[in-house]
Enzyme design. Sequence first.
Site, PDB file in Angstrom:
ATOM      1  N   CYS A   2       0.813  -1.212   0.000  1.00 31.09           N
ATOM      2  CA  CYS A   2       0.000   0.000   0.000  1.00 31.09           C
ATOM      3  C   CYS A   2       0.850   1.267   0.000  1.00 31.09           C
ATOM      4  CB  CYS A   2      -0.878   0.036   1.240  1.00 31.09           C
ATOM      5  SG  CYS A   2      -1.903  -1.412   1.425  1.00 31.09           S
ATOM      6  N   ARG A  27       4.825   0.612  -6.270  1.00 29.38           N
ATOM      7  CA  ARG A  27       4.806  -0.264  -5.093  1.00 29.38           C
ATOM      8  C   ARG A  27       3.864  -1.456  -5.276  1.00 29.38           C
ATOM      9  NH1 ARG A  27       6.624   2.326  -0.342  1.00 29.38           N
ATOM     10  NH2 ARG A  27       5.174   1.196   0.980  1.00 29.38           N
ATOM     11  N   TRP A  75      -2.900  -2.568  -1.670  1.00 29.32           N
ATOM     12  CA  TRP A  75      -2.492  -3.910  -2.093  1.00 29.32           C
ATOM     13  C   TRP A  75      -3.197  -4.857  -1.143  1.00 29.32           C
ATOM     14  CZ3 TRP A  75       0.155  -8.226  -0.254  1.00 29.32           C
ATOM     15  CH2 TRP A  75       0.666  -9.091  -1.230  1.00 29.32           C
ATOM     16  N   ASN A 101      -1.165   1.417   5.903  1.00 36.92           N
ATOM     17  CA  ASN A 101      -0.310   0.415   5.274  1.00 36.92           C
ATOM     18  C   ASN A 101       0.183  -0.483   6.394  1.00 36.92           C
ATOM     19  OD1 ASN A 101       1.569  -1.072   3.818  1.00 36.92           O
ATOM     20  ND2 ASN A 101       3.105   0.553   3.843  1.00 36.92           N
ATOM     21  N   GLY A 102       0.046  -1.799   6.224  1.00 38.24           N
ATOM     22  CA  GLY A 102       0.477  -2.730   7.262  1.00 38.24           C
ATOM     23  C   GLY A 102      -0.624  -3.742   7.523  1.00 38.24           C
ATOM     24  N   GLU A 528      18.127 -16.204 -10.236  1.00 28.90           N
ATOM     25  CA  GLU A 528      17.696 -14.833 -10.498  1.00 28.90           C
ATOM     26  C   GLU A 528      17.086 -14.723 -11.902  1.00 28.90           C
ATOM     27  OE1 GLU A 528      16.959 -12.373  -8.893  1.00 28.90           O
ATOM     28  OE2 GLU A 528      17.087 -10.657 -10.240  1.00 28.90           O
ATOM     29  N   LYS A 532      13.296 -13.415 -12.568  1.00 29.90           N
ATOM     30  CA  LYS A 532      13.013 -12.268 -13.435  1.00 29.90           C
ATOM     31  C   LYS A 532      11.935 -12.620 -14.436  1.00 29.90           C
ATOM     32  CE  LYS A 532      14.130  -9.707 -11.847  1.00 29.90           C
ATOM     33  NZ  LYS A 532      14.762  -9.451 -10.609  1.00 29.90           N
ATOM     34  N   GLU A 535       8.331 -13.326 -12.807  1.00 28.73           N
ATOM     35  CA  GLU A 535       7.582 -12.216 -12.212  1.00 28.73           C
ATOM     36  C   GLU A 535       7.020 -11.254 -13.245  1.00 28.73           C
ATOM     37  OE1 GLU A 535       9.623  -9.679  -9.401  1.00 28.73           O
ATOM     38  OE2 GLU A 535      11.486  -9.818 -10.492  1.00 28.73           O
ATOM     39  N   HIS A 551      18.603 -35.120 -10.627  1.00 31.26           N
ATOM     40  CA  HIS A 551      17.850 -35.511  -9.432  1.00 31.26           C
ATOM     41  C   HIS A 551      16.387 -35.083  -9.516  1.00 31.26           C
ATOM     42  CE1 HIS A 551      21.589 -36.738  -7.587  1.00 31.26           C
ATOM     43  NE2 HIS A 551      22.108 -35.625  -8.094  1.00 31.26           N
ATOM     44  N   LYS A 652       6.499  -3.596  -4.936  1.00 30.13           N
ATOM     45  CA  LYS A 652       7.922  -3.290  -4.966  1.00 30.13           C
ATOM     46  C   LYS A 652       8.566  -3.539  -3.615  1.00 30.13           C
ATOM     47  CE  LYS A 652      11.806  -1.789  -6.629  1.00 30.13           C
ATOM     48  NZ  LYS A 652      12.564  -2.805  -7.392  1.00 30.13           N
TER      49      LYS A 652
HETATM   50  O1  M6R Z   1      13.485  -4.397  -1.114  1.00 31.78           O
HETATM   51  P1  M6R Z   1      14.075  -5.757  -0.989  1.00 31.78           P
HETATM   52  O2  M6R Z   1      15.356  -5.912  -1.724  1.00 31.78           O
HETATM   53  O3  M6R Z   1      14.182  -6.232   0.423  1.00 31.78           O
HETATM   54  O4  M6R Z   1      13.009  -6.700  -1.706  1.00 31.78           O
HETATM   55  C1  M6R Z   1      13.157  -8.082  -1.733  1.00 31.78           C
HETATM   56  C2  M6R Z   1      12.234  -8.717  -2.731  1.00 31.78           C
HETATM   57  O5  M6R Z   1      10.909  -8.411  -2.436  1.00 31.78           O
HETATM   58  C3  M6R Z   1      12.553  -8.254  -4.162  1.00 31.78           C
HETATM   59  O6  M6R Z   1      13.867  -8.496  -4.510  1.00 31.78           O
HETATM   60  C4  M6R Z   1      11.627  -8.972  -5.174  1.00 31.78           C
HETATM   61  O7  M6R Z   1      11.916 -10.335  -5.209  1.00 31.78           O
HETATM   62  C5  M6R Z   1      11.762  -8.324  -6.554  1.00 31.78           C
HETATM   63  N1  M6R Z   1      10.464  -8.116  -7.122  1.00 31.78           N
HETATM   64  C6  M6R Z   1      12.517  -9.157  -7.521  1.00 31.78           C
HETATM   65  O8  M6R Z   1      12.638  -8.568  -8.766  1.00 31.78           O
END
Ligand code: M6R
Length: 657
Positions: A2, A27, A75, A101-102, A528, A532, A535, A551, A652
Amino acid sequence: MCGIVGYIGDKNAATILIEGLRSLEYRGYDSAGIAIVDRRKRLFLLKKAGKLKALSDCLINRHVSGHLGIGHTRWATHGEPNEANAHPHYGNTRDFLIVHNGIIENHHELKQQLRKDGHRFSSQTDTEVAAHLVEKFYKGDLLKAVCRAIGCLKGSFALGVICMHEPDVLVAARKDSPLIIGLGKGENFIASDVPAILSRTRDIIYLDNNEIARISKDEVKVFDAKCREIQKKKVRINWNTDSAEKAGFAHFMIKEIEEQPQVIGRILTHRIKSKQVVFENLNLSRAQLKNITDIQIVACGTAYHAGLCGKYILEKMLRIPINVDTSSEFRYREQIITKGRTLIIPVSQSGETADTLASLRAAKEKGAKILSLCNVVGSSIARESDGVIYTLAGPEISVASTKAYTAQLMTFYLLGLYLAGIKKTIADKTVLNYLSKMKKIPALMRDILKNQKRVKKVAHEYVHRYHYRLAEQFKFLEDEIVQFQDPVKALEFAEKWARLSHSAYGRRFGDFPFLYLGRNVNYPSALEGALKLKEITYISAEGYAAGEMKHGPIALIDEFPLVVCIATKSAVYEKMLSNIREIKARKGTVLSIATRGDKEIQKKEYSNYVLEIPEIDEFFSPLLVALPLQMLAYHIAVGLNCDVDQPRNLAKSVTVE
Ligand code: M6R
């Protein structure tokens, strides 16, 4: 998660709130709302499900005036993303409005209690109880009412509160969710994050946990949980709005991918002085660092992958045990910490990730020293750590992390060198050799970015393959329908297929999963790369240590999945080739990430597609390997018409557990 914006001053609050909410879109959210109050104590409340545009479109040709207001992008956590659940929320009457937010963990018990007192609820959210509590405790002083209300809340909150009886006051409070106050001339702001108010002011106050602020247009007063006034430091933000704008790029993600040579160059210039690595906010003495016998890295998502790579880097440089854990696991595990010996390294772009913050606190309680790697200056993780190394990536807006990741990697290399200097685990000659190799990395990154056409071509071929397969399915559907004589049966069949095809389409590439394989220091790169892709394209993708293929994952191999093999020149190169041979023997489709000039891997028996990186010491190769993987995900997402910067369901910065 949020986003909150609040305004008090003489300007049009609606314009400022919408502008601020737009800057917080990154966000992640699924509904939005604003509440505006004018000097004649009239309230304007508007909430909409979906994107901010739905809200701002309703304001076109409508003159909404008012000098005080709160706005919110939600959110969803409790209750679906509809209008009723969107913020601002109010109590029994519309006299008290609140954005949050929270997560209020004890909302259920509070609701039951409030119901007994005659309160009626109109949403499924946890937030609404806070509005009812403020209403219940109000005795002519909003600050005091909020103070009492938050005393009843368990969980996390950042709150913005306004009240029709005090149209010259905005109250803000926080615990475990970020909130800042922007200081203007004859106007003041609150926001979840700096970009929301950066076009209006550069002077801010970071609210800390259990602090509450009473804000008027000319004055900001901050109080502790017992309503005692406290003094807060004003912080000047010295980055500009350009970094939070697209600057002609189609998406923030590609802008941020392209910024990487500049970011890495900046880190090197800032951190290497006279062939020595320097960090300014460590707050840990050389003696304390020398005594470290083990390191625990904690992080989530992409930052976790950077941490995993950090393990390979630090183990090689320091030769001490380095553990890495996802924060959500670490915080609930039996944490093995030796006081004065174990160093905890939380890694976070935002510095606000709830699980990473909780891990930090758990470790601190057990006496560990905390040295965090954060991108956002002044964030909660940065402030609660003993020391902080800022990763200097600049604001990262796209939900998919790119430049923050390579900045974290580079920071791990530098930290390794720094600690190795203290612990005397690397010869001076090797340090100089490493430094000179690191300095070449920005130019090598530029070189990769120049060859983006090739990545685009591979991505487009793949998207085409997917569409072709989908078209085939529909063709099959048509053929089946004509076979039915009975129109009712034909219709039933058609409907069933439409549903199936639709869900296949919704899942995207259901038939075309991706598998990413890497070894050693590029095993985290494989994880990673897969993250990428999934997501931003919603394609199912898995990252694996290539040695693990036999395995389990090898069962997936036929011609449909695309297997991305990180097979750059290294000590494990031959091992990767043998993995590729095993994939090809099963008719697998291989995309190799290879070192330029490697003729072998270009051969058909190894690769269907090749993306090259320039020659580099394998130890530093994750810094380069990241780029083609990021670009591949990006161009496939664009080809599939996905919402690249704001993928569905993602936020975010994940400020709730
Ligand atoms: O702000 P942070 O680096 O702590 O966030 C961690 C993850 O939420 C963040 O890296 C998330 O996996 C990204 N969307 C990846 O692209």
